[in-house]
Structures are given as C-alpha cells and as structure tokens.
Design a protein around this motif. Structure first.
Motif, PDB file in Angstrom:
ATOM      1  N   GLU A 217       0.989  -1.345  -0.046  1.00 47.39           N
ATOM      2  CA  GLU A 217      -0.010   0.263  -0.056  1.00 47.39           C
ATOM      3  C   GLU A 217       0.861   1.304   0.061  1.00 47.39           C
ATOM      4  O   GLU A 217       0.637   2.213  -0.749  1.00 47.39           O
ATOM      5  CB  GLU A 217      -0.950   0.102   1.453  1.00 47.39           C
TER       6      GLU A 217
ATOM      7  N   ARG B   5      -8.806  -4.844   3.036  1.00 44.60           N
ATOM      8  CA  ARG B   5      -8.175  -3.494   2.629  1.00 44.60           C
ATOM      9  C   ARG B   5      -8.775  -3.142   1.485  1.00 44.60           C
ATOM     10  O   ARG B   5      -8.676  -1.831   0.872  1.00 44.60           O
ATOM     11  CB  ARG B   5      -6.731  -3.899   2.510  1.00 44.60           C
ATOM     12  N   THR B   6      -9.559  -3.994   0.555  1.00 38.14           N
ATOM     13  CA  THR B   6     -10.226  -3.681  -0.576  1.00 38.14           C
ATOM     14  C   THR B   6     -11.715  -4.203  -0.519  1.00 38.14           C
ATOM     15  O   THR B   6     -12.102  -4.913   0.159  1.00 38.14           O
ATOM     16  CB  THR B   6      -9.460  -4.339  -1.715  1.00 38.14           C
ATOM     17  N   VAL B   7     -12.236  -3.462  -1.562  1.00 37.77           N
ATOM     18  CA  VAL B   7     -13.649  -4.113  -1.690  1.00 37.77           C
ATOM     19  C   VAL B   7     -13.642  -5.413  -2.140  1.00 37.77           C
ATOM     20  O   VAL B   7     -14.922  -6.275  -1.666  1.00 37.77           O
ATOM     21  CB  VAL B   7     -14.470  -3.254  -2.796  1.00 37.77           C
ATOM     22  N   GLU B   8     -12.793  -5.771  -2.916  1.00 38.34           N
ATOM     23  CA  GLU B   8     -12.475  -7.468  -3.216  1.00 38.34           C
ATOM     24  C   GLU B   8     -12.531  -8.279  -1.933  1.00 38.34           C
ATOM     25  O   GLU B   8     -13.205  -9.202  -1.840  1.00 38.34           O
ATOM     26  CB  GLU B   8     -11.722  -7.758  -4.349  1.00 38.34           C
ATOM     27  N   ASP B   9     -11.575  -7.818  -0.796  1.00 40.00           N
ATOM     28  CA  ASP B   9     -11.381  -8.559   0.169  1.00 40.00           C
ATOM     29  C   ASP B   9     -12.756  -8.823   0.834  1.00 40.00           C
ATOM     30  O   ASP B   9     -13.000  -9.818   1.411  1.00 40.00           O
ATOM     31  CB  ASP B   9     -10.597  -7.643   1.139  1.00 40.00           C
TER      32      ASP B   9
ATOM     33  N   ALA C 275     -21.058  -3.282  -4.484  1.00 44.10           N
ATOM     34  CA  ALA C 275     -19.726  -2.512  -4.530  1.00 44.10           C
ATOM     35  C   ALA C 275     -19.695  -1.155  -3.999  1.00 44.10           C
ATOM     36  O   ALA C 275     -18.888  -0.667  -3.094  1.00 44.10           O
ATOM     37  CB  ALA C 275     -19.010  -2.780  -5.770  1.00 44.10           C
TER      38      ALA C 275
ATOM     39  N   ALA D  23     -17.795   0.206  -0.833  1.00 40.52           N
ATOM     40  CA  ALA D  23     -16.583   0.967  -0.883  1.00 40.52           C
ATOM     41  C   ALA D  23     -16.688   2.229  -0.093  1.00 40.52           C
ATOM     42  O   ALA D  23     -15.620   2.832   0.629  1.00 40.52           O
ATOM     43  CB  ALA D  23     -16.415   0.903  -2.421  1.00 40.52           C
TER      44      ALA D  23
ATOM     45  N   TRP E  80     -10.509   7.152  -4.027  1.00 39.58           N
ATOM     46  CA  TRP E  80     -10.432   5.809  -3.875  1.00 39.58           C
ATOM     47  C   TRP E  80     -11.634   4.904  -4.002  1.00 39.58           C
ATOM     48  O   TRP E  80     -11.629   3.749  -4.602  1.00 39.58           O
ATOM     49  CB  TRP E  80      -9.916   5.655  -2.330  1.00 39.58           C
TER      50      TRP E  80
ATOM     51  N   GLN F 282     -11.953   1.736  -6.760  1.00 35.51           N
ATOM     52  CA  GLN F 282     -12.164   0.392  -5.943  1.00 35.51           C
ATOM     53  C   GLN F 282     -13.517  -0.330  -6.729  1.00 35.51           C
ATOM     54  O   GLN F 282     -13.529  -1.373  -7.180  1.00 35.51           O
ATOM     55  CB  GLN F 282     -12.527   0.478  -4.407  1.00 35.51           C
TER      56      GLN F 282
ATOM     57  N   ALA G  56     -12.589  -1.135 -10.264  1.00 30.43           N
ATOM     58  CA  ALA G  56     -11.909  -2.480 -10.223  1.00 30.43           C
ATOM     59  C   ALA G  56     -12.625  -3.726  -9.839  1.00 30.43           C
ATOM     60  O   ALA G  56     -12.371  -4.748 -10.483  1.00 30.43           O
ATOM     61  CB  ALA G  56     -10.363  -2.440  -9.249  1.00 30.43           C
ATOM     62  N   PHE G  57     -13.433  -3.540  -8.809  1.00 29.72           N
ATOM     63  CA  PHE G  57     -14.343  -4.757  -8.633  1.00 29.72           C
ATOM     64  C   PHE G  57     -15.214  -4.991  -9.841  1.00 29.72           C
ATOM     65  O   PHE G  57     -15.348  -6.396  -9.765  1.00 29.72           O
ATOM     66  CB  PHE G  57     -15.246  -4.329  -7.144  1.00 29.72           C
TER      67      PHE G  57
END
Length: 513
Positions: free
Chosen positions: A204, A454-458, A478, A482, A495, A499, A502-503
């Motif tokens: 990060e 740490r991310t939306v995917e997480d 999402a 986010a 951000w 996010q 990307a998701f």
C-alpha cells in the motif's frame, strides 16, 4: 493496527512464513502456539488464490479408496474431525447422496462408502446407508426419478474456506504472531550463505522492511517456484498447475440440504453439487493450466461440461442463464524433478535448500494442520528450531463457540456479539449491502476494523463470499461497501471510484458466465 504490525517486523523471529493460504496460516498457528516468535507475510489477501476457491469440502478423499491409498483416507478423516471440533462455526457435517440408476451401483459404491465410514472410527460424521428410491426422493425432492434405483447416503464435512483462513490468521495473532496481508517478499537475505530473513514491501505505501528470522518457510502455493527462484535462480521447477472451475446456482435446483456426489464421469472425474452459502455449488473441472495467475479465468466449455454432467441427475435441468457465479482456482501439483527429496506423502512435499529455505507444497485443506505440524517437525529434525511439541490438535480456532448459532452471523462465532454491538451503537449499520445478499454494513465495518480487509474485493469475495455466490448482486453492493470502507479508512471519493471500477471489472471478467 496495520502500521504497528509492520513496525513489529523489525524484531527478530524464529519463524518467518511466506504465504497466507491454508498451509502458511496453519504453520503460523502451529509455530505461535509452540512458542516460537512467528511472522507471516502475504503478498495479496489471505487465501486470495487457491485457498478460497475449494469445493468447500472437508473430506477424506473418496477417490483414494479406489486406488488403495487407505493411509491417506485415514489421516484426512481424522483431521476432518479435528477441524470440526476446533472450528465448529466454520465446519459442519453434511449428508451426501450418491444416486444409483443401476442396481449394481448400490452394493458396489455402498461397500466402498461403508469402508470410508469405518475408517473414520469415532470420528464419523454420520452412518452410511443404502436407501431405496422413495427415501432418496424424500431427501432429494428434485432428483431425476426416471430409472432411479436408490442411493447411498454417507456423511462428510463442508466449510467456508476463506473465512477459515481468516480465522487462522486471527488465531495466530491471538497467540502472539505478527500477521500481515499485502506484504510482499521482494528478496531473501543471506548471511554467510545461509538464509537469515527477507525484505518485505508494504504493497500500500511502498515502504520497505527488513525481517530477520532463524527459519524462512516458503508456503506460497501456486507461487512456490517464484520464491524458490529468489533463493536459487537456477533451481528446477517443482510445480505444475491445473485449473478447477465451479458454477453456482439457486438452491431450488437441489431443493434440499443434502449434497449429491456423482462418482464417475466419462473422463473419470468426481462431480459434486453442494448446498453452500444459501446457494448450490457444482464442481469441479480439471484442466492443465499453462500460466500461474491469481485469476485463472474459465472457458465456456467448462461451464458446458458441468451443466451436462449434473443435469441428468436433476428433475429441473439448468441452463447457462441460471448461473449466478463462476469461480476458478489453480491447484499446485508437485511434479518437478526436485520432488524427489523428503516427500512425506503423496499429498504434500517438504524440502530444504542448501541455503536453508524450507518449502512445503501440495496437500489439501483437510490436512492443513498436519502439513503445518510436519513442516515444523521437519525444521526441528534438521536442527533449525528448538524442539517444542505441536499443540494444534487441541487449539480452538478464533471465534470457536461452545454452542454454534445458526443465524446469519454464525460464521463469526463468538465475534458475532461484536457485530451486534456495532448495530446497537449505529442502527444504520443493520442495512443490507444489497437486498439479494444476507450481509449488512456492520460486517463491512467489522471486516476493516478486525479482519484486515483492505479492498472491496477482500470484503465481497472473502469476508462475505458474495462474489462467489451471486456475482451480479456483489457488483451492485460494491459502491456502498466502498463508501463504508472509505469512511473507516479515512479515504476519499477517488479511492471509492477506483475500488468500484476495479471490482466491477473483476466480476465481469472472471465471475460472470
């Protein structure tokens, strides 16, 4: 919390584990509970690759019976019982039916599955029985009935793989380990020709940290050869990989809490249809893969294969339009010339390089604890660690409750109270992330504060499992996920936008049929 964990890397450790999948996290728990100073670093999120993409089974491996590998079945069945005992909020018994459309199949498979049950001994999850057609239909209302002779009922286990991985990370932390995701090893350190640690980058911030450790363990799964090459660029490959793909559909296709096992397709595969996460998971395929990738994707032919092989067993055939999500993962297969040293079983491989890098590869989720024990015992036998006994057969996994609950927060175990407390403090957090999903905003907050998301995917893939059970609903969720995460992390709209974009790209590219 994250910054303090990185600061802790400046200390000296007994064991540094590279890789935060099932194997690495199991080793971290074992090492920490033996009393070793332990650190684990993972370049992505915990269980982001293979370890979150399993068929969700905790099992002995029925297919090993046919090849006579009784010792592997026995070991896995008893490890299955340990998992159920130590993580009852994440591992449960599940009844399976093997439908028979030929009379000969009932005694043939019935005898094999009875042996499977007998091998489990006191660790059995339920008795094996041969059922008639009527009893089979009662258990599986949506089974295809034409020509149905009956079925064999047996019991195995199922689990939430990514959440068990996360629970192992938190268990290691509970016992004093330093555990970090998005922390990439960029190089290995050597002193007088022997490994003495590693250089780790915070993915990060870009900050670099030097970690000193007596023992360095490579438990990076499909990326095993990458770390081996950092130790010795000329070393031959140890692994090849194959791809397994699953499809997910609504529960109405089974209409039951029982799973189906199809024992043999024309190409020798075993196919399962399993109730999981409020949906039905069907898989898996097995195709050779040429590249090692976090997201290996899938081919249309794999979806067609799974539909074609499950439909003959269903009263209501499914079509491509019925698929809610597709997920694929790579299996690490120990096949290289280097696999000739210290191979402890057909299931997993452990070796040590001339510089002292210990590599563990292969295996499966059910035997993760035993793989960890074998790895540390290997280091002790090679005089790399002081002799301390393994304790993990009796160590409860983080969140393990005395009496598991069955509600929407059951997978959190004892942590469910913390989520309910968040809702009591801020009632707006009771809102669902999407009407089609059973997850609320309090879980997003909890995942950031306590579960290292740490991310939306997480959150949507591995903390909530929404991406794997309903990819379109996860896409819709999402933006609110986010925004909730950004508020917790002190991040802005840029951000959030990045996010969400990307998701959505991830879901559209890899998880939608």
């Amino acid at each position: 919390m994250r910054s303090k964990a990185f600061e802790a890397l400046a200390g000296e450790f007994d064991v540094l584990i590279i890789g935060g999948g099932a194997t690495g996290l199991g080793i971290a728990v074992d090492a920490a509970t033996r009393g070793y100073r332990t650190a684990l670093v993972e370049a992505g999120d915990f269980a982001q690759a293979t370890s979150s993409r399993a068929t969700k089974l905790v099992h002995g491996g029925v297919r090993y019976l046919a090849s006579g590998q009784i010792h592997l079945v026995y070991e896995a069945l008893h490890e299955r019982a340990v998992m159920l005992r130590n993580a009852p909020h994440l591992v449960q018994a599940l009844p399976f039916l093997l439908p028979a459309y030929k009379w000969i199949d009932l005694p043939f498979y019935g005898i094999g599955l009875k042996i499977y049950d007998l091998l489990s001994g006191k660790s059995t999850m339920g008795p094996t029985h041969i059922l008639g057609a009527k009893s089979t239909q009662q258990r599986l209302p949506n089974i295809a009935t034409k020509g149905l002779r009956g079925s064999i009922l047996y019991h195995d286990g199922q689990f939430d793989d990514a959440r068990l991985a996360l629970a192992l990370a938190r268990t290691a932390e509970d016992h004093g380990a330093t555990v970090l995701n998005y922390a990439r090893v960029t190089s290995l350190l050597k002193t007088r020709g022997k490994l003495s640690g590693a250089v780790v980058d915070d993915e990060e911030t870009g900050a670099e940290y030097t970690v000193t450790s007596k023992v360095v363990i490579n438990a990076t799964g499909i990326f095993t050869d990458d770390i081996r090459e950092k130790d010795d660029p000329a070393i031959p490959k140890l692994l090849s990989v194959s791809r397994g793909t699953h499809i997910v559909v609504e529960p109405s296709f089974l209409g039951s809490d029982n799973a189906i096992m199809i024992p043999k397709t024309e190409d020798g595969r075993v196919i399962f249809a399993i109730p999981w996460g409020g949906k039905v998971v069907i898989g898996t395929t097995d195709l050779a893969a040429t590249a090692v990738e976090m997201e290996p994707g899938h081919e249309a032919s794999e979806i067609d294969y799974l539909i074609a092989h499950i439909n003959p067993y269903l009263a209501k055939p499914m079509a491509r339009k019925d698929i809610l999500s597709v997920f694929s993962g790579l299996r690490p297969l120990v096949t290289g010339k280097s696999a000739t040293t210290s191979k402890l079983s057909r299931e997993h491989h452990i070796d040590v390089s001339p510089t002292g890098l210990i590599t563990v590869a292969g295996g499966k989720w059910t035997t993760y604890r035993r793989m960890a024990q074998d790895t540390l015992d290997f280091a002790i036998r090679h005089s790399m660690l002081a002799n301390k006994p393994c304790r993990t057969r009796e160590i409860k996994i983080h969140g393990a409750p005395a009496n598991p609950e069955t509600g929407p927060l059951h997978r959190y175990g004892t942590d469910a109270d913390a989520i309910r407390a968040l809702i009591a403090e801020r009632p707006e957090l009771a809102a669902k992330v999407d009407e089609a999903l059973p997850f609320c905003l309090a879980e997003v907050v909890f995942s950031v504060r306590q579960e290292m998301a740490r991310t939306v995917e997480d959150v949507l893939s591995r903390r909530m499992r929404a991406l794997m059970t309903d990819a379109k609903a996860a896409e819709r969720a999402a933006p609110v996920v986010a925004a909730t995460m950004a508020a917790e992390l002190g991040l802005g709209q840029d951000w959030v936008n990045a996010q969400v974009d990307a998701f959505r790209k991830l879901a559209a590219t890899f998880y939608l049929p």
